[in-house]
Design a protein around this motif. Structure first.
Motif, short mmCIF file in Angstrom:
data_model
loop_
_atom_site.label_atom_id
_atom_site.label_comp_id
_atom_site.label_asym_id
_atom_site.label_seq_id
_atom_site.Cartn_x
_atom_site.Cartn_y
_atom_site.Cartn_z
N ASP A 58 0.84 -1.20 0.00
CA ASP A 58 0.00 0.00 0.00
C ASP A 58 0.87 1.25 0.00
O ASP A 58 2.06 1.22 0.34
CB ASP A 58 -0.91 0.03 1.22
CG ASP A 58 -2.04 -1.00 1.13
OD1 ASP A 58 -2.28 -1.53 0.03
OD2 ASP A 58 -2.67 -1.26 2.17
N THR A 59 0.24 2.36 -0.36
CA THR A 59 0.93 3.66 -0.35
C THR A 59 0.17 4.61 0.57
O THR A 59 -1.05 4.75 0.46
CB THR A 59 0.99 4.27 -1.76
OG1 THR A 59 1.69 3.37 -2.62
CG2 THR A 59 1.68 5.62 -1.76
N ILE A 87 5.39 -0.65 3.16
CA ILE A 87 4.44 0.41 2.80
C ILE A 87 5.22 1.60 2.26
O ILE A 87 6.21 2.04 2.85
CB ILE A 87 3.60 0.83 4.04
CG1 ILE A 87 2.81 -0.37 4.55
CG2 ILE A 87 2.70 2.01 3.71
CD1 ILE A 87 2.21 -0.18 5.91
N LYS A 88 4.75 2.13 1.14
CA LYS A 88 5.39 3.29 0.52
C LYS A 88 4.72 4.57 1.03
O LYS A 88 3.56 4.55 1.43
CB LYS A 88 5.29 3.21 -0.99
CG LYS A 88 5.98 1.99 -1.59
CD LYS A 88 5.81 1.92 -3.07
CE LYS A 88 4.53 1.37 -3.56
NZ LYS A 88 4.16 0.02 -3.48
N VAL A 89 5.46 5.66 0.98
CA VAL A 89 4.94 6.97 1.40
C VAL A 89 5.14 7.94 0.24
O VAL A 89 6.20 7.96 -0.38
CB VAL A 89 5.65 7.50 2.66
CG1 VAL A 89 5.15 8.89 3.02
CG2 VAL A 89 5.46 6.55 3.82
N ARG A 90 4.10 8.73 -0.02
CA ARG A 90 4.20 9.75 -1.07
C ARG A 90 3.69 11.07 -0.52
O ARG A 90 2.59 11.14 0.02
CB ARG A 90 3.37 9.33 -2.29
CG ARG A 90 3.47 10.31 -3.42
CD ARG A 90 2.80 9.79 -4.68
NE ARG A 90 2.55 10.90 -5.57
CZ ARG A 90 1.39 11.14 -6.16
NH1 ARG A 90 0.38 10.32 -5.99
NH2 ARG A 90 1.24 12.18 -6.93
N LEU A 97 10.74 13.58 -0.36
CA LEU A 97 10.58 12.77 0.84
C LEU A 97 9.74 11.52 0.60
O LEU A 97 9.45 10.79 1.54
CB LEU A 97 9.96 13.62 1.96
CG LEU A 97 10.79 14.83 2.39
CD1 LEU A 97 10.07 15.60 3.48
CD2 LEU A 97 12.17 14.41 2.86
N SER A 98 9.35 11.30 -0.63
CA SER A 98 8.54 10.13 -0.97
C SER A 98 9.41 8.90 -1.12
O SER A 98 10.58 8.99 -1.48
CB SER A 98 7.77 10.39 -2.27
OG SER A 98 6.91 11.50 -2.12
N THR A 99 8.82 7.73 -0.87
CA THR A 99 9.55 6.47 -1.00
C THR A 99 9.03 5.62 -2.15
O THR A 99 9.45 4.48 -2.28
CB THR A 99 9.49 5.66 0.31
OG1 THR A 99 8.13 5.32 0.58
CG2 THR A 99 10.09 6.42 1.47
N VAL A 100 8.14 6.16 -2.95
CA VAL A 100 7.65 5.41 -4.10
C VAL A 100 8.75 5.41 -5.17
O VAL A 100 9.49 6.37 -5.32
CB VAL A 100 6.33 5.99 -4.66
CG1 VAL A 100 5.19 5.76 -3.69
CG2 VAL A 100 6.45 7.45 -4.98
N PRO A 101 8.88 4.31 -5.92
CA PRO A 101 10.00 4.15 -6.85
C PRO A 101 10.16 5.26 -7.89
O PRO A 101 11.27 5.61 -8.24
CB PRO A 101 9.70 2.82 -7.54
CG PRO A 101 8.83 2.08 -6.61
CD PRO A 101 8.03 3.12 -5.88
#
Length: 192
Positions: A58-59, A87-90, A97-101
């Protein structure tokens, strides 16, 4: 099935929280959790519900990293815990600061975003303190040096044709403080 879940926190007003929630929905959040401002307890029940609803893949979508965490340290800890759970953060406001690819940023951008987050948090805490002082009936800011008693004395000395500098020395304040206190335009603004 992976989901995008939004989280918003009422920082300064209900309207801003609603705007953030709408932006999160437009950005693809299937559900948005909103914590109301509660200075008395400081609890964030919706944040806890949001975190417990998230699963691997999830994001978590936030309008700003500031709404996610009350401090930079808390933000970093939260991101690490979420990454450990898969879990990804956007963040809409701070893509660095987002961790989505698809939003990998260089380290300089990340540090700049964390510094901007720190400054915004300081501003929010200052605003909360000012609001609390006003609500308690106190006048925030630096106290005035020209009290009503000093203004009355300054008027009497001015009527005796004393200079602003002489009056300031007699009262132990600056010449400009005396000028501001005795300026009719300043007095009119204070009374309005």
């Amino acid at each position: 099935m992976t989901r995008t879940v939004g989280y918003a926190r009422e920082l300064l007003s209900v309207e801003v929280a609603r705007e953030d929630a709408a932006a999160l929905r437009r950005a693809g959040a299937s559900r948005v959790y909103i914590d109301r401002r509660d200075a008395a307890t400081g609890r964030r029940n919706e944040f806890e519900r949001c975190l417990s609803s998230l699963g691997k893949g999830d994001t978590l979508l936030v309008a700003s990293a500031v709404s996610l965490s009350p401090s930079v340290e808390h933000f970093i800890t939260t991101i690490a815990q979420l990454r450990a759970r898969g879990i990804k953060v956007r963040s809409l406001a701070e893509p660095a600061l987002s961790t989505v690819p698809d939003t990998i940023a260089n380290p300089g951008d990340v540090l700049d975003a964390l510094d901007a987050m720190r400054r915004r948090l300081i501003g929010l805490r200052t605003r909360e303190g000012l609001d609390a002082a006003i609500a308690a009936g106190r006048r925030p800011g630096r106290p005035r040096v020209m009290t009503e008693e000093r203004i009355e004395i300054a008027r009497e000395l001015r009527a005796q044709k004393r200079s602003f500098a002489q009056i300031g020395r007699a009262l132990g304040v600056s010449e400009s403080a005396v000028r501001r206190a005795l300026n009719p335009a300043t007095a009119q603004v204070k009374n309005e």
